[in-house]
Write a protein that holds these residues in place. Structure first.
Motif, PDB file in Angstrom:
ATOM      1  N   PRO A   1      -8.288   0.525  -0.137  1.00 52.44           N
ATOM      2  CA  PRO A   1      -7.443  -0.150   0.848  1.00 52.44           C
ATOM      3  C   PRO A   1      -7.334  -1.649   0.570  1.00 52.44           C
ATOM      4  O   PRO A   1      -8.259  -2.256   0.035  1.00 52.44           O
ATOM      5  CB  PRO A   1      -8.164   0.118   2.170  1.00 52.44           C
TER       6      PRO A   1
ATOM      7  N   GLY B   1      -3.423  -0.423  -4.073  1.00 52.57           N
ATOM      8  CA  GLY B   1      -4.735   0.227  -4.152  1.00 52.57           C
ATOM      9  C   GLY B   1      -4.826   1.179  -5.332  1.00 52.57           C
ATOM     10  O   GLY B   1      -5.831   1.208  -6.047  1.00 52.57           O
TER      11      GLY B   1
ATOM     12  N   MET C   1       0.872  -1.167   0.000  1.00 48.90           N
ATOM     13  CA  MET C   1       0.000   0.000   0.000  1.00 48.90           C
ATOM     14  C   MET C   1       0.911   1.220   0.000  1.00 48.90           C
ATOM     15  O   MET C   1       1.970   1.173   0.598  1.00 48.90           O
ATOM     16  CB  MET C   1      -0.886   0.023   1.245  1.00 48.90           C
ATOM     17  N   PRO C   2       0.586   2.302  -0.640  1.00 47.89           N
ATOM     18  CA  PRO C   2      -0.653   2.556  -1.360  1.00 47.89           C
ATOM     19  C   PRO C   2      -0.636   2.077  -2.817  1.00 47.89           C
ATOM     20  O   PRO C   2      -1.639   2.153  -3.509  1.00 47.89           O
ATOM     21  CB  PRO C   2      -0.780   4.074  -1.303  1.00 47.89           C
TER      22      PRO C   2
END
Length: 149
Positions: free
Chosen positions: A122, A107, A103-104
C-alpha cells in the motif's frame, strides 16, 4: 538507476475517476513531499505522469518545486501492467526519474522491482519511495528512502 515512485495526492470523489482533481489537502501533501525530495540528494531529471487529472496535477506541483519537465506516460494508470512500465524503463534508462501514478499500480511496480513479484504494497496518497537499481529488472531494486506527507 534511481527511480522515485509517487502516488498522486488526495483527490475528491465528485466526478469520473479519470477526471478526479486534487483537494486542497492533497495539494499541500504533494508540496510537502516535493519539498522533502528537493532537500534530498536524489532529484529527478524527468517526471512521467499518468494521464489522469489527479496525477497530472501532482506532477505539475512536483515539477514546479523541482524544476524538471513532465511527460505524460499512458501505461502507468491504476490497473496497467507494471511489466509494460518495466519495459519502458529498460528502453529509456533515464535516471534519476520520477513516476507519478496511482494505487494499485505504484504498489505493484514497487514490489516487482524490489521483491520480484506483483502482489503490491500500500501507498498513502502523496507518498513517494526512492529505489536504487544497479540493473533494471524484477527484484533488482533496493528501497533507499521514503517521503511521506
Amino acid at each position: 538507476m534511481h527511480l522515485i515512485i509517487m502516488r498522486h495526492g488526495e483527490a475528491g470523489w465528485h466526478t469520473l475517476d479519470q477526471e478526479r482533481e486534487l483537494t486542497e489537502a492533497g495539494r499541500a501533501g504533494v508540496a510537502s513531499v516535493a519539498a522533502q525530495i528537493a532537500k534530498s540528494p536524489w532529484r529527478p531529471e524527468r517526471i512521467w505522469a499518468s494521464p489522469y487529472t489527479r496525477a497530472r496535477q501532482t506532477a505539475a506541483i512536483v515539477s514546479e518545486v523541482l524544476n524538471c519537465p513532465v511527460e505524460e506516460c499512458p501505461v502507468i494508470t491504476p490497473d496497467d501492467d507494471p511489466g509494460k512500465c518495466l519495459d519502458l524503463l529498460l528502453e529509456n534508462k533515464a535516471s534519476p526519474l520520477m513516476l507519478v501514478s496511482h494505487m494499485p499500480f505504484v504498489g505493484c511496480l514497487s514490489t516487482l522491482l524490489v521483491d520480484g513479484h506483483r502482489k503490491g504494497i500500500p501507498f498513502m496518497t502523496a507518498q513517494a519511495v526512492l529505489l536504487d537499481m544497479p540493473v533494471v529488472g524484477p527484484g533488482c531494486a533496493d528501497l533507499k528512502a521514503q517521503f511521506l506527507p
